[in-house]
Motif scaffolding. Structure first.
Motif, PDB file in Angstrom:
ATOM      1  N   LEU A 114      57.147 -25.024  -2.725  1.00 22.40           N
ATOM      2  CA  LEU A 114      55.770 -24.655  -3.030  1.00 22.40           C
ATOM      3  C   LEU A 114      55.707 -23.150  -3.226  1.00 22.40           C
ATOM      4  CD1 LEU A 114      52.785 -25.581  -3.197  1.00 22.40           C
ATOM      5  CD2 LEU A 114      52.601 -24.970  -0.784  1.00 22.40           C
ATOM      6  N   LEU A 115      55.180 -22.733  -4.374  1.00 23.76           N
ATOM      7  CA  LEU A 115      55.072 -21.309  -4.679  1.00 23.76           C
ATOM      8  C   LEU A 115      53.603 -20.943  -4.843  1.00 23.76           C
ATOM      9  CD1 LEU A 115      57.910 -21.180  -7.355  1.00 23.76           C
ATOM     10  CD2 LEU A 115      58.056 -20.391  -5.001  1.00 23.76           C
ATOM     11  N   LYS A 116      53.171 -19.973  -4.063  1.00 26.32           N
ATOM     12  CA  LYS A 116      51.780 -19.525  -4.134  1.00 26.32           C
ATOM     13  C   LYS A 116      51.699 -18.318  -5.054  1.00 26.32           C
ATOM     14  CE  LYS A 116      47.862 -18.092  -1.267  1.00 26.32           C
ATOM     15  NZ  LYS A 116      47.400 -17.805   0.112  1.00 26.32           N
ATOM     16  N   VAL A 117      50.880 -18.460  -6.090  1.00 22.59           N
ATOM     17  CA  VAL A 117      50.725 -17.410  -7.092  1.00 22.59           C
ATOM     18  C   VAL A 117      49.256 -16.977  -7.120  1.00 22.59           C
ATOM     19  CG1 VAL A 117      50.897 -16.882  -9.560  1.00 22.59           C
ATOM     20  CG2 VAL A 117      52.596 -18.390  -8.485  1.00 22.59           C
ATOM     21  N   ILE A 118      49.027 -15.688  -7.029  1.00 24.60           N
ATOM     22  CA  ILE A 118      47.668 -15.150  -7.058  1.00 24.60           C
ATOM     23  C   ILE A 118      47.436 -14.494  -8.424  1.00 24.60           C
ATOM     24  CG2 ILE A 118      46.019 -13.578  -5.939  1.00 24.60           C
ATOM     25  CD1 ILE A 118      47.014 -15.528  -3.916  1.00 24.60           C
ATOM     26  N   VAL A 119      46.323 -14.821  -9.068  1.00 25.80           N
ATOM     27  CA  VAL A 119      45.986 -14.240 -10.371  1.00 25.80           C
ATOM     28  C   VAL A 119      44.812 -13.277 -10.173  1.00 25.80           C
ATOM     29  CG1 VAL A 119      45.301 -14.730 -12.748  1.00 25.80           C
ATOM     30  CG2 VAL A 119      46.763 -16.352 -11.524  1.00 25.80           C
ATOM     31  N   LEU A 120      45.030 -12.010 -10.538  1.00 27.01           N
ATOM     32  CA  LEU A 120      44.014 -10.978 -10.343  1.00 27.01           C
ATOM     33  C   LEU A 120      43.703 -10.242 -11.637  1.00 27.01           C
ATOM     34  CD1 LEU A 120      45.361  -9.270  -7.066  1.00 27.01           C
ATOM     35  CD2 LEU A 120      43.524 -10.948  -7.239  1.00 27.01           C
ATOM     36  N   GLY A 121      42.492  -9.725 -11.725  1.00 25.70           N
ATOM     37  CA  GLY A 121      42.075  -8.952 -12.887  1.00 25.70           C
ATOM     38  C   GLY A 121      40.565  -8.944 -12.972  1.00 25.70           C
TER      39      GLY A 121
ATOM     40  N   GLN B 110      60.349 -28.160 -13.178  1.00 24.48           N
ATOM     41  CA  GLN B 110      61.706 -28.157 -12.680  1.00 24.48           C
ATOM     42  C   GLN B 110      62.406 -26.898 -13.179  1.00 24.48           C
ATOM     43  OE1 GLN B 110      63.615 -31.859 -12.634  1.00 24.48           O
ATOM     44  NE2 GLN B 110      65.653 -31.028 -12.310  1.00 24.48           N
ATOM     45  N   ILE B 111      62.998 -26.181 -12.233  1.00 28.13           N
ATOM     46  CA  ILE B 111      63.764 -24.986 -12.574  1.00 28.13           C
ATOM     47  C   ILE B 111      65.160 -25.209 -12.034  1.00 28.13           C
ATOM     48  CG2 ILE B 111      64.021 -22.508 -12.237  1.00 28.13           C
ATOM     49  CD1 ILE B 111      60.996 -22.325 -12.037  1.00 28.13           C
ATOM     50  N   ASP B 112      66.119 -25.271 -12.944  1.00 33.13           N
ATOM     51  CA  ASP B 112      67.487 -25.657 -12.600  1.00 33.13           C
ATOM     52  C   ASP B 112      67.434 -27.007 -11.896  1.00 33.13           C
ATOM     53  OD1 ASP B 112      68.393 -23.264 -13.773  1.00 33.13           O
ATOM     54  OD2 ASP B 112      68.031 -22.186 -11.906  1.00 33.13           O
ATOM     55  N   ASP B 113      67.882 -27.087 -10.639  1.00 33.42           N
ATOM     56  CA  ASP B 113      67.858 -28.388  -9.954  1.00 33.42           C
ATOM     57  C   ASP B 113      66.732 -28.451  -8.930  1.00 33.42           C
ATOM     58  OD1 ASP B 113      68.924 -26.509  -8.252  1.00 33.42           O
ATOM     59  OD2 ASP B 113      70.352 -27.900  -7.332  1.00 33.42           O
ATOM     60  N   LYS B 114      65.802 -27.505  -9.001  1.00 35.46           N
ATOM     61  CA  LYS B 114      64.719 -27.467  -8.012  1.00 35.46           C
ATOM     62  C   LYS B 114      63.417 -28.003  -8.594  1.00 35.46           C
ATOM     63  CE  LYS B 114      66.133 -23.462  -5.293  1.00 35.46           C
ATOM     64  NZ  LYS B 114      67.230 -22.948  -6.096  1.00 35.46           N
TER      65      LYS B 114
ATOM     66  N   VAL C 279      59.651 -27.582  -8.368  1.00 32.03           N
ATOM     67  CA  VAL C 279      58.798 -26.491  -7.932  1.00 32.03           C
ATOM     68  C   VAL C 279      57.332 -26.853  -8.162  1.00 32.03           C
ATOM     69  CG1 VAL C 279      58.168 -24.096  -8.446  1.00 32.03           C
ATOM     70  CG2 VAL C 279      60.567 -24.774  -8.446  1.00 32.03           C
ATOM     71  N   THR C 280      56.512 -26.623  -7.165  1.00 29.17           N
ATOM     72  CA  THR C 280      55.068 -26.792  -7.322  1.00 29.17           C
ATOM     73  C   THR C 280      54.448 -25.406  -7.319  1.00 29.17           C
ATOM     74  OG1 THR C 280      55.096 -28.900  -6.150  1.00 29.17           O
ATOM     75  CG2 THR C 280      52.964 -27.821  -6.393  1.00 29.17           C
ATOM     76  N   LEU C 281      53.860 -25.046  -8.455  1.00 31.69           N
ATOM     77  CA  LEU C 281      53.160 -23.766  -8.537  1.00 31.69           C
ATOM     78  C   LEU C 281      51.727 -24.005  -8.087  1.00 31.69           C
ATOM     79  CD1 LEU C 281      53.955 -21.949 -11.914  1.00 31.69           C
ATOM     80  CD2 LEU C 281      54.704 -21.351  -9.630  1.00 31.69           C
ATOM     81  N   GLN C 282      51.309 -23.280  -7.083  1.00 28.73           N
ATOM     82  CA  GLN C 282      49.922 -23.317  -6.622  1.00 28.73           C
ATOM     83  C   GLN C 282      49.323 -22.000  -7.113  1.00 28.73           C
ATOM     84  OE1 GLN C 282      48.826 -22.637  -2.399  1.00 28.73           O
ATOM     85  NE2 GLN C 282      48.318 -24.818  -2.424  1.00 28.73           N
ATOM     86  N   ILE C 283      48.512 -22.084  -8.169  1.00 28.36           N
ATOM     87  CA  ILE C 283      48.021 -20.878  -8.842  1.00 28.36           C
ATOM     88  C   ILE C 283      46.571 -20.629  -8.432  1.00 28.36           C
ATOM     89  CG2 ILE C 283      47.765 -19.705 -11.055  1.00 28.36           C
ATOM     90  CD1 ILE C 283      49.639 -21.988 -12.192  1.00 28.36           C
ATOM     91  N   TRP C 284      46.377 -19.502  -7.749  1.00 32.63           N
ATOM     92  CA  TRP C 284      45.055 -19.163  -7.225  1.00 32.63           C
ATOM     93  C   TRP C 284      44.311 -18.270  -8.196  1.00 32.63           C
ATOM     94  CZ3 TRP C 284      42.634 -20.806  -2.758  1.00 32.63           C
ATOM     95  CH2 TRP C 284      43.403 -21.658  -1.948  1.00 32.63           C
ATOM     96  N   ASP C 285      43.136 -18.716  -8.559  1.00 28.02           N
ATOM     97  CA  ASP C 285      42.249 -18.004  -9.458  1.00 28.02           C
ATOM     98  C   ASP C 285      41.236 -17.251  -8.602  1.00 28.02           C
ATOM     99  OD1 ASP C 285      40.765 -17.226 -11.635  1.00 28.02           O
ATOM    100  OD2 ASP C 285      39.934 -19.209 -12.045  1.00 28.02           O
ATOM    101  N   THR C 286      40.973 -16.015  -8.955  1.00 30.46           N
ATOM    102  CA  THR C 286      40.044 -15.226  -8.159  1.00 30.46           C
ATOM    103  C   THR C 286      38.903 -14.727  -9.021  1.00 30.46           C
ATOM    104  OG1 THR C 286      41.284 -13.239  -8.652  1.00 30.46           O
ATOM    105  CG2 THR C 286      41.860 -14.398  -6.631  1.00 30.46           C
ATOM    106  N   ALA C 287      37.791 -14.498  -8.378  1.00 34.03           N
ATOM    107  CA  ALA C 287      36.660 -13.908  -9.076  1.00 34.03           C
ATOM    108  C   ALA C 287      36.994 -12.453  -9.365  1.00 34.03           C
ATOM    109  CB  ALA C 287      35.412 -14.001  -8.211  1.00 34.03           C
ATOM    110  N   GLY C 288      36.690 -12.015 -10.568  1.00 33.11           N
ATOM    111  CA  GLY C 288      36.992 -10.637 -10.937  1.00 33.11           C
ATOM    112  C   GLY C 288      35.903  -9.653 -10.543  1.00 33.11           C
TER     113      GLY C 288
ATOM    114  N   ALA D 155      57.128 -18.458 -12.195  1.00 37.04           N
ATOM    115  CA  ALA D 155      57.791 -19.397 -11.287  1.00 37.04           C
ATOM    116  C   ALA D 155      59.172 -18.897 -10.881  1.00 37.04           C
ATOM    117  CB  ALA D 155      57.895 -20.767 -11.939  1.00 37.04           C
ATOM    118  N   GLN D 156      59.930 -18.383 -11.854  1.00 35.24           N
ATOM    119  CA  GLN D 156      61.275 -17.883 -11.548  1.00 35.24           C
ATOM    120  C   GLN D 156      61.213 -16.663 -10.627  1.00 35.24           C
ATOM    121  OE1 GLN D 156      62.436 -17.601 -15.688  1.00 35.24           O
ATOM    122  NE2 GLN D 156      63.767 -19.380 -15.508  1.00 35.24           N
ATOM    123  N   ALA D 157      60.272 -15.756 -10.888  1.00 36.43           N
ATOM    124  CA  ALA D 157      60.113 -14.567 -10.050  1.00 36.43           C
ATOM    125  C   ALA D 157      59.700 -14.962  -8.636  1.00 36.43           C
ATOM    126  CB  ALA D 157      59.081 -13.621 -10.662  1.00 36.43           C
ATOM    127  N   ALA D 158      58.795 -15.919  -8.536  1.00 32.33           N
ATOM    128  CA  ALA D 158      58.323 -16.384  -7.226  1.00 32.33           C
ATOM    129  C   ALA D 158      59.461 -17.059  -6.457  1.00 32.33           C
ATOM    130  CB  ALA D 158      57.147 -17.349  -7.399  1.00 32.33           C
TER     131      ALA D 158
END
Length: 193
Positions: free
Chosen positions: A16-23, A59-63, A65-74, A181-184
């Motif tokens: 599980l990868l938690k990704v925060i989106v800001l702007g 799927q990245i290589d043999d993994k 991956v679940t991206l949990q992408i968080w959207d935020t109020a700007g 996803a790869q960076a996370a």
């Protein structure tokens, strides 16, 4: 003998990868996420209130991956959602509108706010990705921030990956989020049992 093909040896862990989106408000954060996850674009603008998230498996290589992408109020009033919201993030996506100089100029504030709130163990190496959204607008003629200027900003922040995107036209969305996803993953996503 049963026909169950998933023997105990083939069990793969999900990550599980938690990704925060800001702007800034109106740069297209929600539209980017909806295009990536649902392959949909809406012309209606509805401001995000607080925060919301979407998920997508890949799927990245043999993994798996679940991206949990968080959207935020700007909007400014939601800018300090607090450390709990940012905590545990594996990657931060900074978004600006290539046609709005102010949204580019506020990136350093968003970058700083994330580091302050998330307090990552290694702030110098924590993965950030920059997206310059809305490259489709006016055929690119109303662009206020050149790709060169954006890349210079990325270099100042430690060579951040940069993508010019269009949520409306689905330009570079999959490529950008694959990079996310790869960076996370490299930063150490939490295995999810």
């Amino acid at each position: 003998m049963d026909n169950n093909s998933s023997s105990p040896g083939t069990f793969r862990r999900r990550t599980l990868l938690k990704v925060i989106v800001l702007g800034d408000s109106g740069v297209g954060k929600t539209s980017l996420m909806n295009q990536y996850v649902y392959k949909k674009f809406s012309h209606q603008y509805k401001a995000t209130i607080g925060a919301d998230f979407v998920t997508r498996e890949l799927q990245i290589d043999d993994k798996l991956v679940t991206l949990q992408i968080w959207d935020t109020a700007g909007q400014e009033r939601f800018q300090s959602l607090g450390a709990a919201f940012y905590r545990g993030a594996d990657c931060c996506v900074l978004v600006y509108d290539v046609n709005v100089l102010k949204s580019f100029e506020s990136l350093s504030n968003w970058h700083l706010e994330f580091l302050k709130q998330a307090n990552p163990a290694n702030p110098e190496t924590f993965p950030f990705i920059l997206l310059g959204n809305k490259v489709d607008v006016d055929g690119g003629h109303s662009c206020a921030v050149t790709e060169k200027r954006a890349r210079e900003w990325c270099d100042l922040k430690g060579s951040l990956p940069y993508f010019e995107t269009s949520a409306k036209e689905d330009i570079n969305i999959d490529e950008a989020f694959l990079c996310v996803a790869q960076a996370a993953l490299e930063s150490g996503g939490q295995p999810d049992m």
